[in-house]
Motif scaffolding. Structure first.
Motif, PDB file in Angstrom:
ATOM      1  N   VAL A  69       3.163  -4.929  -8.196  1.00 30.19           N
ATOM      2  CA  VAL A  69       2.487  -5.978  -7.428  1.00 30.19           C
ATOM      3  C   VAL A  69       1.730  -6.936  -8.347  1.00 30.19           C
ATOM      4  N   GLU A  83      -7.655  -2.211   1.612  1.00 28.32           N
ATOM      5  CA  GLU A  83      -7.101  -2.510   0.292  1.00 28.32           C
ATOM      6  C   GLU A  83      -8.187  -2.457  -0.780  1.00 28.32           C
ATOM      7  N   THR A  91       3.335   1.024  -1.083  1.00 26.49           N
ATOM      8  CA  THR A  91       4.312   0.190  -0.391  1.00 26.49           C
ATOM      9  C   THR A  91       4.951   1.009   0.720  1.00 26.49           C
ATOM     10  N   ASN A  99       6.771  -2.868   4.947  1.00 26.60           N
ATOM     11  CA  ASN A  99       5.666  -3.317   5.790  1.00 26.60           C
ATOM     12  C   ASN A  99       4.501  -3.639   4.864  1.00 26.60           C
ATOM     13  N   ASN A 100       3.995  -4.879   4.930  1.00 30.34           N
ATOM     14  CA  ASN A 100       2.923  -5.254   4.001  1.00 30.34           C
ATOM     15  C   ASN A 100       1.534  -4.863   4.506  1.00 30.34           C
ATOM     16  N   SER A 101       1.460  -4.202   5.654  1.00 31.33           N
ATOM     17  CA  SER A 101       0.209  -3.713   6.254  1.00 31.33           C
ATOM     18  C   SER A 101      -0.673  -4.827   6.814  1.00 31.33           C
ATOM     19  N   ALA A 141       9.044  -3.789  -3.691  1.00 34.90           N
ATOM     20  CA  ALA A 141       7.594  -3.633  -3.880  1.00 34.90           C
ATOM     21  C   ALA A 141       7.000  -4.845  -4.584  1.00 34.90           C
ATOM     22  N   CYS A 190       7.482  -7.830  -3.910  1.00 35.30           N
ATOM     23  CA  CYS A 190       7.140  -8.865  -2.924  1.00 35.30           C
ATOM     24  C   CYS A 190       5.681  -8.789  -2.496  1.00 35.30           C
ATOM     25  N   ASN A 191       5.136  -7.584  -2.465  1.00 38.79           N
ATOM     26  CA  ASN A 191       3.751  -7.422  -2.026  1.00 38.79           C
ATOM     27  C   ASN A 191       2.760  -8.057  -2.992  1.00 38.79           C
ATOM     28  N   HIS A 213       2.660 -11.520  -1.181  1.00 42.55           N
ATOM     29  CA  HIS A 213       2.594 -11.614   0.280  1.00 42.55           C
ATOM     30  C   HIS A 213       1.722 -10.532   0.907  1.00 42.55           C
ATOM     31  N   LYS A 214       0.705 -10.114   0.177  1.00 46.39           N
ATOM     32  CA  LYS A 214      -0.181  -9.099   0.729  1.00 46.39           C
ATOM     33  C   LYS A 214      -1.637  -9.513   0.536  1.00 46.39           C
ATOM     34  N   GLN A 252      -0.635 -14.720   4.747  1.00 49.82           N
ATOM     35  CA  GLN A 252       0.231 -14.054   3.773  1.00 49.82           C
ATOM     36  C   GLN A 252       1.474 -14.878   3.408  1.00 49.82           C
TER      37      GLN A 252
END
Length: 553
Positions: free
Chosen positions: A68, A346, A358, A367-369, A394, A396-397, A400-401, A409
């Protein structure tokens, strides 16, 4: 104690991948004493081997638990060069802002875990000069001009076992065939392309890729009494833009209020309008309330990352071949308060020095939560699009998290040309270097000044030669004289072909776990290992910034 535990866990993981040590191998009498014992197979790799990326996937071993942290975060700032501000932001002026990350303190600070201090993106440190010598211009042009999306969609549709999304857009490889002048997909799929300013500077064509983004709202936002209604759809798309950008009114393509059944410009009449004012609820069959800087549940985005097209005249365009297809869907609407809980969780996990988690959903992606499902597809060694492995996803987070500058996001829609002019396929020639909200100079001019180069790593030599003086300072007058973004951020045909070849070498290696940046030579302004000797970014080189733009309608 936590550091010791991490070392032990890593040791066990590496031992598993490399095979058993000699003292654990059964030999001689021990083997003969048990005739049912099968000798262990030889370990696939030995200590010191250069293990390929696919081996980690094949053996289900995590290569980089801190994926990440994107490659750009390892850039050397030298105390003055700041590309970090484009992602890491703390703006206390808007107390209603749902993004509560407030991570502006990370600008120029390498606050990484014990694992994250090592830069795992080792493709940055590969000189690809020799690797691309054998790829002719004709070969790479033939490669990038192939449509690999249509075959990918057909394969998904034919796979009865596939549980993920399927997102067909007819002729997507050729945008002029896929979308009408307002950006609506001609196949009736509901996808709408919009014109937006590429995010600095990873998504500038001169730095390796072209691309586009499409949005789709749920069917209720596209229909009136169960029947497709483009006027209602246009109205709802415009209301999403109003909500996300926090505006009161914007221009629209012509909308017939009678077909929608709602007075959309608050003039007390039902006529054909070209402006819409903020409403309390979405219209048509949709009943959801507008939420400040948040998309409605069910919103989808499709993002294609493409090679750099070069036509017979040397002009740059979005090539038919796609490097990646990226997908996001807001599966669960979360209020500002609910998002606050996610941000708190987080922060709590980070304070306890836990590694990032992740949530993998199989075919559906991750799912980014924060209410979004994210999925992605990337080329295999033959150039066919394939689902990304969970380790590749993973990555991507990282964007976009929990990044302070994003809107719900996401990046691109907040950067859409506001109103009517923003509906249509991305067109760099139609946009100029407008400033960000609250600023006066052009965004890209400001970015290059703050970064000291034409990319985060300050290694794009063509951009340095084009726009910077011999003393390393940006030639601001020359930048201001450009007529459009195309002139400012597209590469020469020679550089475009070289970047395409460099990325093709990564495709053939399937080394995405080591980095996806199409760099030509070894990066010199990037840290391979973070240590206490790194010069901190000076306070006067830290910035408060809003990715929204000051478009004029």
């Amino acid at each position: 104690m936590k550091q010791l535990l991490l070392v032990l866990l890593l040791s066990v993981s590496i031992t598993w991948l490399l095979g058993c040590s000699e003292k654990n191998i059964i030999t001689g009498p021990e083997l003969n004493a048990n005739t049912n014992t099968t000798p262990p197979s030889a370990p696939p790799y030995q200590v010191g081997d250069d293990i390929p990326a696919l081996a980690y996937i094949e053996h289900n071993e995590t290569y980089n638990a801190e994926s990440v942290i994107p490659p750009q975060c390892y850039t050397k700032t030298n105390g003055v060069n700041n590309p970090c501000y484009a992602c890491h932001q703390t703006d206390r002026t808007d107390l209603n802002r749902p993004n509560q990350m407030a991570d502006g303190n990370l600008q120029g600070d390498y606050e990484f875990s014990d694992l994250g201090v090592k830069n795992h993106w080792k493709n940055l440190f590969v000189d690809r000069t020799d690797l691309i010598k054998g790829i002719s211009d004709k070969k790479i042009l033939d490669w990038i001009n192939q449509d690999n999306y249509s075959e990918f969609i057909k394969k998904q549709q034919a796979n009865s076992q596939w549980l993920g999304e399927i997102t067909p857009i007819k002729n997507l490889a050729y945008p002029e065939k896929a979308f009408n002048s307002q950006g609506f997909a001609k196949d009736g799929s509901g996808w709408v392309a919009f014109n937006y300013k590429p995010f600095p500077s990873t998504f500038w064509p001169t730095n390796g890729s072209t691309g586009d983004v499409m949005i789709r709202l749920p069917s209720a936002f596209r229909e009136v009494k169960g029947v497709y209604n483009q006027d209602a759809y246009l109205a709802n798309l415009s209301l999403v833009e109003l909500a996300l950008k926090g505006l009161e009114t914007i221009s629209t393509p012509p909308i017939n209020e009678q077909r929608v059944g709602t007075d959309l410009n608050s003039d007390g009449k039902l006529t054909t309008i070209n402006h819409i004012t903020k409403q309390s609820n979405y219209v048509g069959d949709a009943t959801a309330e507008l939420a400040y800087q948040l998309y409605p549940e069910g919103t989808e985005f499709l993002h294609t990352v493409r090679y750099i097209g070069v036509d017979s005249n040397g002009a740059i365009f979005n090539a038919p071949r796609m490097k990646e297809v990226r997908y996001m869907k807001k599966h669960n609407f979360k209020s500002k308060q609910e998002l606050g809980t996610s941000y708190y969780r987080e922060a709590k996990e980070k304070s306890f020095e836990n590694l990032p988690q992740t949530l993998y959903l199989g075919d559906q992606g991750i799912n980014n939560s924060f209410g979004w499902t994210i999925n992605g597809y990337i080329e295999d060694a033959q150039g066919k699009l394939r689902p990304q492995h969970k380790q590749e996803l993973a990555f991507c987070n990282g964007c976009h998290k929990t990044v302070g500058s994003t809107y719900d996001q996401t990046f691109s829609f907040a950067r859409k040309v506001t109103g009517k002019k923003g509906w249509g396929y991305i067109d760099l020639k139609s946009m100029t270097d407008v400033p960000n909200k609250g600023e006066t100079d052009g965004e890209f001019l400001t970015y290059m000044t703050r970064v000291g180069g034409g990319d985060e790593f300050r290694q794009n030599q063509e951009m340095l030669m084009r726009w910077f003086n011999a003393d390393g300072k940006l030639n601001t007058e020359k930048v201001k004289a450009t007529r459009n973004l195309y002139e400012l951020i597209t590469p020469s045909p020679e550089r475009a072909l070289a970047l395409n070849k460099a990325y093709l070498s990564i495709v053939k290696e399937q080394s995405y776990l080591f980095g996806r940046d199409a760099t030509l030579v070894k990066a010199h302004n990037v840290l391979e290992q973070v240590n206490d000797s790194q010069q901190p970014l000076k306070p006067e080189h830290r910035y408060v910034w809003d990715m929204q733009l000051a478009w004029t309608e």
